[in-house]
Design a protein around this motif. Structure first.
Motif, mmCIF file in Angstrom:
data_model
loop_
_atom_site.group_PDB
_atom_site.id
_atom_site.type_symbol
_atom_site.label_atom_id
_atom_site.label_comp_id
_atom_site.label_asym_id
_atom_site.label_seq_id
_atom_site.Cartn_x
_atom_site.Cartn_y
_atom_site.Cartn_z
ATOM 1 N N LEU A 218 -1.225 -7.249 5.676
ATOM 2 C CA LEU A 218 -2.534 -6.995 4.975
ATOM 3 C C LEU A 218 -2.916 -5.627 5.516
ATOM 4 N N ASP A 219 -2.520 -5.379 6.867
ATOM 5 C CA ASP A 219 -3.035 -3.969 7.527
ATOM 6 C C ASP A 219 -1.997 -3.920 8.385
ATOM 7 N N ALA A 220 -1.508 -2.563 8.343
ATOM 8 C CA ALA A 220 -0.514 -2.187 9.244
ATOM 9 C C ALA A 220 -1.170 -1.572 10.678
ATOM 10 N N GLN B 65 -4.049 -12.045 12.177
ATOM 11 C CA GLN B 65 -5.152 -11.396 11.423
ATOM 12 C C GLN B 65 -4.301 -10.480 10.203
ATOM 13 N N MET C 248 -19.847 4.217 4.254
ATOM 14 C CA MET C 248 -18.931 5.007 3.509
ATOM 15 C C MET C 248 -19.272 6.560 3.720
ATOM 16 N N THR D 93 0.193 11.223 0.215
ATOM 17 C CA THR D 93 0.103 10.502 1.169
ATOM 18 C C THR D 93 1.701 10.665 1.965
ATOM 19 N N VAL E 243 -1.080 -0.614 3.037
ATOM 20 C CA VAL E 243 -0.112 -1.515 2.453
ATOM 21 C C VAL E 243 -0.761 -2.713 1.400
ATOM 22 N N ARG F 263 -10.183 -20.930 11.346
ATOM 23 C CA ARG F 263 -9.198 -20.190 10.717
ATOM 24 C C ARG F 263 -7.814 -20.657 10.771
ATOM 25 N N GLN G 219 0.799 -3.180 -2.753
ATOM 26 C CA GLN G 219 1.152 -4.610 -3.120
ATOM 27 C C GLN G 219 0.350 -4.819 -4.580
ATOM 28 N N LYS H 45 -18.939 -3.977 -0.375
ATOM 29 C CA LYS H 45 -18.004 -2.913 -0.468
ATOM 30 C C LYS H 45 -17.461 -2.351 0.534
ATOM 31 N N GLN H 46 -17.276 -3.074 1.791
ATOM 32 C CA GLN H 46 -16.710 -2.610 2.858
ATOM 33 C C GLN H 46 -15.466 -2.361 2.749
ATOM 34 N N PRO H 47 -14.732 -1.133 3.279
ATOM 35 C CA PRO H 47 -13.498 -1.096 2.889
ATOM 36 C C PRO H 47 -12.591 -1.889 4.044
ATOM 37 N N ALA H 48 -11.430 -2.376 3.470
ATOM 38 C CA ALA H 48 -10.679 -3.424 4.382
ATOM 39 C C ALA H 48 -10.034 -2.550 5.540
ATOM 40 N N TRP H 49 -10.083 -1.173 5.349
ATOM 41 C CA TRP H 49 -9.494 -0.438 6.615
ATOM 42 C C TRP H 49 -10.457 -0.063 7.670
ATOM 43 N N LEU I 218 -10.357 1.110 -1.424
ATOM 44 C CA LEU I 218 -11.102 0.165 -0.328
ATOM 45 C C LEU I 218 -10.207 -0.643 0.352
ATOM 46 N N THR J 216 -6.556 -1.471 2.605
ATOM 47 C CA THR J 216 -5.653 -0.983 3.105
ATOM 48 C C THR J 216 -4.506 -0.451 2.446
ATOM 49 N N HIS K 138 -3.562 11.682 5.042
ATOM 50 C CA HIS K 138 -3.990 10.163 5.569
ATOM 51 C C HIS K 138 -4.540 9.546 3.886
ATOM 52 N N PRO K 139 -4.058 8.303 3.988
ATOM 53 C CA PRO K 139 -4.581 7.441 2.691
ATOM 54 C C PRO K 139 -6.129 7.687 2.274
ATOM 55 N N LEU L 133 3.074 3.168 -0.100
ATOM 56 C CA LEU L 133 2.426 3.773 -1.324
ATOM 57 C C LEU L 133 3.327 4.667 -2.120
ATOM 58 N N VAL M 133 -13.509 -7.380 -0.625
ATOM 59 C CA VAL M 133 -12.664 -6.742 -1.633
ATOM 60 C C VAL M 133 -11.296 -6.976 -1.805
ATOM 61 N N GLN M 134 -10.884 -6.653 -0.276
ATOM 62 C CA GLN M 134 -9.290 -6.668 -0.552
ATOM 63 C C GLN M 134 -8.522 -8.274 -0.700
#
Lengths: 490, 877
Positions: free
Chosen positions: A173-175, A165, A247, B316, B282, B94, B286, A194-198, B278, B280, A269-270, B321, B182-183
């Motif tokens: 993609l996500d840490a 994933q 959000m 941060t 990392v 997937r 990128q 517009k859902q944040p990926a995090w 929106l 992450t 935090h970001p 970043l 989005v990502q």
């Protein structure tokens, strides 16, 4: 900006290989690019066995360092970062990002999108920071709430699916792997736009916000004329926001009492959306003066689902909470010790626990102790050559306590006693361990009423505070002690 | 092979993972790839097992399907499996997409001629755009994750084949503006945009409306490979290498978008940046690397677009970043970061490098970034680590090393301290008690103290020597640092001689600034304590490194005393190593006595032999040769055993080496005079040669054995006098001379080479008769002529003449031998052929194309040779 391969290796000193590869993952499409980009300097990713051997050798984790080995011990073989070159299959695999934490070695090899000869500086390699984030992410995942080997194994078994994933093709993609785990479970939810990926889903339930401030205080005390004692507070603000909506906006303000110590070196935090420049610039590097920004420190943010560290800070409080001295004198096979501790009057005298650990390194086991304590009790761990002075929940009214005694040691046996490279001869320390609940040394607090939440429903807000000790050393004042540069600036 | 159970597969996969190469070489290797594809359609295996099979194919496609054709077939099979899945939720869709993508991209199968590519690309694009692919393709609940996965697959394909999505920029933009995830869409668009810009810039083409161009390729319609074909030649870094390093390579500067294109480009970038929160952290990083790379150097695209993001990012603690911000700093410099911004960034970086809330690896990386900080106006040389100008001692205070640090942390912080000390040189003398340099001294002393501990781990010693090396490297010009360091190291040696290998290593690697004084200090340290000692072997190891021509008597005294204690082979060899070092250094006096004593008294015969050998060398070889004989062996540089290396060195120097011919020999013009024929040899050399000896051997014993020719020195490009080789023929006949050369090279090696054989021609043997009495040449000739018969032979033959005529022919070939001449028609020629033959010729009454020759000789055997000679004259030039 991608990873060629990642490994988790448990460090097992005493076993034939000194370690086992617990997890590995290779990324062939990235490897293909590496071959093109690196050209003649390309070194392929080795199989697990050779990698394990080369890495442990380079990290000095093999049991054998009896002889001088030039490729490892040469004075010009200098490593100033957690990035290594490994000799494998006739070439040097570089850069290998690796570190050891809790007996687990985390390692990966980022793609370098150019030739490796000459080696480009690390700062120019975009994949390097991604390597660190990936490894930190895995580390957080493995150790979050992990209590035993079974849980560790369970989590290790989840890793392949999680990386599928979070890092399907080697590009991270996500840490936050917990997030990826949730996203597998949330998979059936239809996402709105517009859902944040995090944030993989939305919270449904009673709204609540929990804020806890944990301050750690560390100190180095020498009781010497020409060396200054140092101490520092490091704070972490952890939040868990259970709020409905995609959000929701939240603003948390941290406040200080009138005589509180300003917060400095603030890292956020970001998810924090904007930052006052006063917060950004308040730094421990500058000389302190009265004009220092002392809050309130406002942090507007959009919270993720999970618990997260909203910010970290440091602070320079005027006095250390407990001031003490430790005197130790060697007399043949025994040492004489005197310890004195004084709790500062401004500190809340109500500990969850408080104890002083007095280790004796590079000596034999304790055979005999004679002592006198003005308060609390002393426990003796003979085999570990350790005394623990249990002070308990409160200092006495005088706020000052003392311990004196004589400790006798038996013959040293090399196998049982690990070598300590700092505490040689008279160089010795005692270390304080304490915890005070509902208290911060800076005075920093999050006022429930100052928390603003822009979301449906009025949330229940709870706040917590605690102070704990961390690296709180009092050095033997009768012998040399390791110092930092800061201690010399009287 | 029939269907395998879950357990069998688990076992098989385990065996494969343990060592893929061993497994593939085994009996099951060949079938694994095929079995895996078949099993994916098996009804018996659980989805979980199938996922683990796919996971394997994601990691090892090159092993499973080693060539492009196999990869293409595998991708086709995977796609078939995908479309055959029943329309209920499945965990396989997937990983199947990922596996097909991996097989094509990693197997070099992606391209316009690949059927699997033509199927996969439209499928992915359809999924990515959220288009309804029909009920066959999974339930609605899977649409969203599959959409994201399709974007990831497309991004990977675009990474491996830049320009692949150049025709889809407009579509991706519109998807991002709608409700796509989005990502994945942002990252895909950013990458495709960057690649397109690079390819178009290289082709000197504009954006050609690619940013706004339309809708997706018609379903089933052909994929546009134009840009991908152009981008294919040169895989582009996704993130730039550090910009300063290769400003040229960026190549974007030539792209000058039209105002309209520039506006669209700005809009696209702004669109990506606006929604970047929106993503992450990392993924944000990128995006910033990609967009920074895309806009760098692009005219009319000021980087202010990034500005609103910076404050948020600077606050941060996220490593990626901050790293991305540094990349933007490096890319845009002052255009994005004013001097104040630069100062703030530097402060945040300094803070991050020591923040207690961050882990050590992050600290060390930030410290590296500090020393490689992309300054707006860098002063120092590029490519070297320096402390940025704004990073004064005050900012650094928390970044200085301490003994409590880990080794790598200590070295990193120590480096910074050294740089501060180097900068601070002139401010030094102001008498501050705790100036950085003083602190440095204390720190090094602490490191040495720890290294001195008996039984301490080697890592502590190594750290001490690494720190010393680093300090010397940075502060080689500062005696105030080096002097105490030298003394401290000498004291460390006294305390723990077992560290000798570290000292030897250090001496090998530092320059003379520390090397010279340290050698002297160590030598004094060793020789001042003679006698039996546990540490004798370390002392000898050090001495063999530091012994030189200085104060040899003390060294020899130490060795004499030590010799009595060198009872085992190892110690004796170590002792002899020191002798060897002294030999090399040219120490003669006293050493001969010692070697003789050793040759008599050492217990071990090997030791005695060695001592004798050294003695003989000392007695017989001159200084330079001795140096070469004992110098490091060129033949075996990789061998660590000094004894082996030494033996090879001797072998190389004292034995004659076979070598390719370094010279060319040829026979020069004849010199018909004197009592015997003499060959004039001309020599050309390719490299300097000394003490050259040329040895000749005549094949067939036609001549007496030839003496060698000696030349002291031959240099390339410098003409050499001809060498004279006297011949003593036993019979007057031509011959071949085998030639060997012995010589010394500039490296001192003695070599031996075979040269091509030298021909001696018949004419090379000609000598004139002693001069005839002036008055009666004709009579003299006639007397010779008559004397040939009756024992000899007579012949007549036709000697063809070239266009030059008789006169020229005689002048050219026979002039020294002419006794009577009546030019241009008549010549009488008398030739003496050693050892005792004569050849007489009458060339008379020449006609246009030849001359009749009457010849007589007293030696039958000469006749055919003479005939060949005369007939060949006109052809000879």
């Amino acid at each position: 900006m991608a990873q060629r391969a990642v490994w988790l290796i448990s460090h097992e000193p005493g076993t034939p290989l000194c370690g086992t590869v617990r997890f590995s993952r290779r990324y062939p499409t990235v490897e293909k690019r590496a071959r093109v980009f690196n050209g003649t300097s390309y070194v392929p990713i080795p199989e697990d066995g050779p990698f394990l051997k080369a890495l442990l050798f380079e990290l000095r984790l093999l049991d054998d360092d009896k002889d001088f080995v030039e490729s490892r011990d040469s004075c010009s073989h200098i490593n100033k970062t957690s990035v290594y070159g490994l000799l494998v299959g006739g070439g040097e695999l570089w850069p290998v990002v690796a570190f050891l934490k809790n007996n687990m070695i985390y390692a990966c090899v980022p793609l370098v999108e150019q030739t490796l000869s000459p080696r480009p500086p690390l700062i120019s390699i975009s994949g390097i920071s991604q390597s660190f984030e990936l490894l930190f992410g895995i580390q957080d995942f493995l150790h979050l709430g992990q209590k035993n080997d079974t849980e560790l194994n369970t989590k290790l078994n989840q890793l392949p699916d999680l990386l599928l994933q979070a890092c399907p093709f080697g590009t991270l993609l996500d840490a936050n792997l917990q997030n990826s785990l949730d996203s597998i479970n949330f998979a059936s939810v239809t996402h709105p736009q517009k859902q944040p990926a995090w944030k993989v889903g939305t919270y449904k339930g009673k709204p609540q916000v929990s804020i806890s401030i944990t301050e750690k205080v560390k100190s180095m005390q020498y009781d010497k004329q020409d060396i200054a004692d140092t101490w520092q507070v490091v704070g972490a603000v952890t939040c868990k926001c259970d709020l409905e909506g995609i959000m929701p906006n939240v603003t948390i303000s941290l406040s200080l009492p009138t005589n509180g110590s300003p917060l400095q070196d603030i890292l956020v935090h970001p998810c924090v959306t904007s930052l006052d420049s006063a917060i950004l610039t308040s730094s421990s590097i500058d000389a302190m003066d009265d004009s220092a920004f002392s809050g309130p420190y406002k942090f507007p943010f959009t919270p993720p689902l999970e618990s997260f560290n909203l910010c970290y800070y440091t602070s320079q409080v005027p006095v250390p909470p407990i001031l003490g001295f430790y005197q130790m004198k060697e007399e043949e096979i025994q040492v004489k010790i005197t310890v004195n501790l004084k709790l500062h009057e401004s500190v809340k005298n109500n500990f969850e626990f408080c104890e002083a650990r007095i280790p004796f390194y590079n000596r034999g086991p304790i055979t005999h102790v004679e002592y006198k304590v003005s308060f609390g009790q002393l426990e003796v761990f003979r085999e570990k050559s350790l005394l623990i002075w249990i002070i308990g929940q409160k200092f006495p009214k005088s706020m000052e306590i003392s311990l004196s005694g004589t400790v006798t040691f038996g013959a040293k046996s090399h196998e049982k006693q690990p070598f300590d490279e700092i505490c040689i001869g008279g160089t010795a320390y005692l270390k304080l361990h304490f915890k005070i609940l509902d208290y911060t040394l800076t005075g920093c607090y999050a006022d429930q009423h100052s928390v603003q939440v822009f979301a449906s429903g009025k949330p229940k807000i709870s706040t917590h505070r605690k102070l704990i000790s961390s690296d709180y050393y009092i050095w033997n004042s009768k012998a040399p002690a390791p110092i930092t540069y800061g201690s010399l600036l009287l | 092979m029939g269907p395998l159970s879950r357990e069998t597969w688990a076992q098989r996969l385990g065996a494969f993972r343990a060592s893929p190469s061993a497994f593939m070489a085994g009996p099951e290797g060949e079938d694994l790839g095929r079995d895996l594809l078949n099993e994916l359609r098996s009804e018996k295996l659980s989805e979980q097992t199938k996922v683990s099979l796919l996971a394997l194919s994601l990691e090892y496609p090159a092993q499973l399907w080693p060539d492009a054709a196999a990869a293409e077939a595998a991708a086709t099979s995977l796609l078939d499996t995908l479309v055959l899945l029943p329309p209920r939720p499945s965990a396989l869709r997937r990983p199947l997409l990922l596996a097909a993508t991996t097989a094509l991209a990693a197997g070099n199968a992606l391209g316009p001629t690949s059927g699997a590519s033509r199927r996969l690309l439209p499928l992915l694009l359809g999924l990515a755009s959220g288009r309804d692919l029909g009920r066959g393709f999974g339930p609605a609940s899977e649409q969203r994750p599959l959409q994201a996965t399709a974007c990831e697959c497309l991004r990977e394909l675009e990474s491996c084949k830049p320009g692949l999505l150049g025709g889809c920029l407009g579509l991706l933009r519109s998807l991002l503006g709608q409700e796509g995830p989005v990502q994945p869409l942002s990252l895909l668009l950013a990458l495709a945009l960057r690649n397109t810009l690079v390819i178009q810039a290289r082709a000197r083409a504009g954006l050609q409306g690619l940013l706004v161009a339309g809708d997706m390729p018609a379903a089933g319609g052909p994929w546009n490979w134009t840009l991908a074909e152009e981008g294919d030649a040169n895989l582009q870094p996704q993130a730039p290498s550090w910009p300063a390093a290769e400003e040229e390579e960026c190549g974007l500067a030539v792209l000058e978008p039209s105002p309209e294109e520039a506006r669209e480009l700005r809009a696209a970038v702004a669109q990506l940046l606006d929604t970047s929160y929106l993503l992450t952290p990392v993924a944000q990083a990128q995006l910033l690397w990609l967009l920074g790379w895309a806009l760098r150097g692009l005219r009319g695209q000021p980087p202010v677009l990034f500005k609103p993001q910076l404050v948020r990012l600077l606050g941060t603690a996220q490593l990626t970043l901050l790293h991305a911000v540094l990349a933007l700093k490096a890319a845009f410099g002052e255009a994005l970061f004013t001097a104040q911004d630069e100062a703030l960034l530097l402060r945040r970086l300094t803070l991050a490098a020591q923040h207690p809330a961050l882990p050590l690896p992050a600290h060390l990386f930030y410290l590296h970034c500090l020393l490689n900080f992309p300054e707006n106006w860098p002063l120092g040389p590029t490519g070297e680590e320096t402390a940025p100008l704004l990073l004064g001692p005050r900012l650094c205070r928390g970044l200085l090393p301490s003994l409590l640090h880990d080794p790598s942390a200590l070295l990193a912080h120590l480096h910074l301290l050294c740089l501060l000390c180097a900068e601070d040189e002139e401010k030094e003398e102001k008498g501050q008690d705790w100036c950085p340099r003083h602190y440095l001294g204390e720190l090094l002393a602490g490191l040495r103290q720890r290294a001195a501990l008996h039984g301490g781990p080697r890592a502590l010693a190594t750290l001490c020597f690494q720190a010393s090396y680093l300090v010397v490297h940075c502060l080689a010009t500062q005696p105030t640092v080096l002097t105490p360091l030298t003394h401290g190291l000498a004291r460390l040696y006294r305390a723990r001689p077992a560290l000798a290998p570290h000292f030897v290593d250090l001496l090998d690697r530092v320059g003379p600034e520390l090397g010279e004084p340290l050698r002297t200090a160590l030598r004094q340290e060793v020789v001042s304590r003679p006698g039996r000692d546990e540490a004798l072997r370390w002392h000898l190891q050090i001495l063999s490194k530091v012994a030189d021509g200085k104060a040899p008597s003390a060294t020899l005294g130490f060795l004499r005393a030590a010799a009595a204690h060198c009872t085992d082979w190892g110690l004796q060899q170590a002792l002899l190593q020191v002798c060897r070092a002294l030999l090399r250094a040219g120490v003669g006096e006293g050493l001969a006595d010692l070697l003789q004593a050793l040759a008599r008294h050492l217990e071990d015969p090997d030791g005695r032999d060695h001592a004798r050998l050294y003695y003989i060398l000392l007695a017989h070889l001159a200084g330079p040769k001795l140096g070469v004989a004992l110098g490091p062996s060129l033949a075996a540089p990789a061998l660590t055993s000094s004894l082996v290396a030494e033996n090879q060195g001797f072998a190389a120097v004292l034995m004659v080496q076979e070598a390719p011919a370094p010279m060319r020999l040829s026979v020069g013009p004849r010199r018909a005079a004197g009592p015997v024929p003499v060959l004039q040899l001309q020599v050309e050399v390719l490299e300097p040669l000394y003490s050259v000896e040329l040895r000749f051997r005549v094949e067939g014993q036609l001549y007496a054995p030839l003496g060698a020719v000696h030349v002291p020195c031959l240099l390339p490009g410098r003409p050499c006098r001809p060498l004279h080789l006297p011949l003593q023929p036993r019979r007057p006949a031509p011959a071949q001379l085998a030639v060997r050369a012995l010589f010394a090279t500039p490296a001192g090696l003695t070599c031996h080479a075979h040269l091509p054989p030298l021909p001696v021609n018949f004419a090379d043997l000609f000598l004139p008769f002693p001069r005839a009495p002036d008055g009666d040449k004709q009579g003299f000739f006639e007397e010779l002529w008559d004397s040939c018969l009756p024992e000899g032979a007579e012949s007549r033959l036709w000697c063809p003449l070239g266009p030059q005529g008789l006169e020229a022919l005689v002048a050219r070939h026979l002039d020294p031998f002419v006794v009577v001449a009546q030019p241009p028609t008549s010549y009488h020629v008398a030739i003496r052929l050693p050892p005792a033959s004569r050849l007489l010729l009458r060339l008379e009454a020449a006609q246009g194309d030849g001359v009749p020759v009457a010849l007589r000789t007293d030696d039958w055997a000469v006749l055919p040779l003479a005939g060949d000679y005369l007939r060949g004259l006109s052809a000879a030039v």
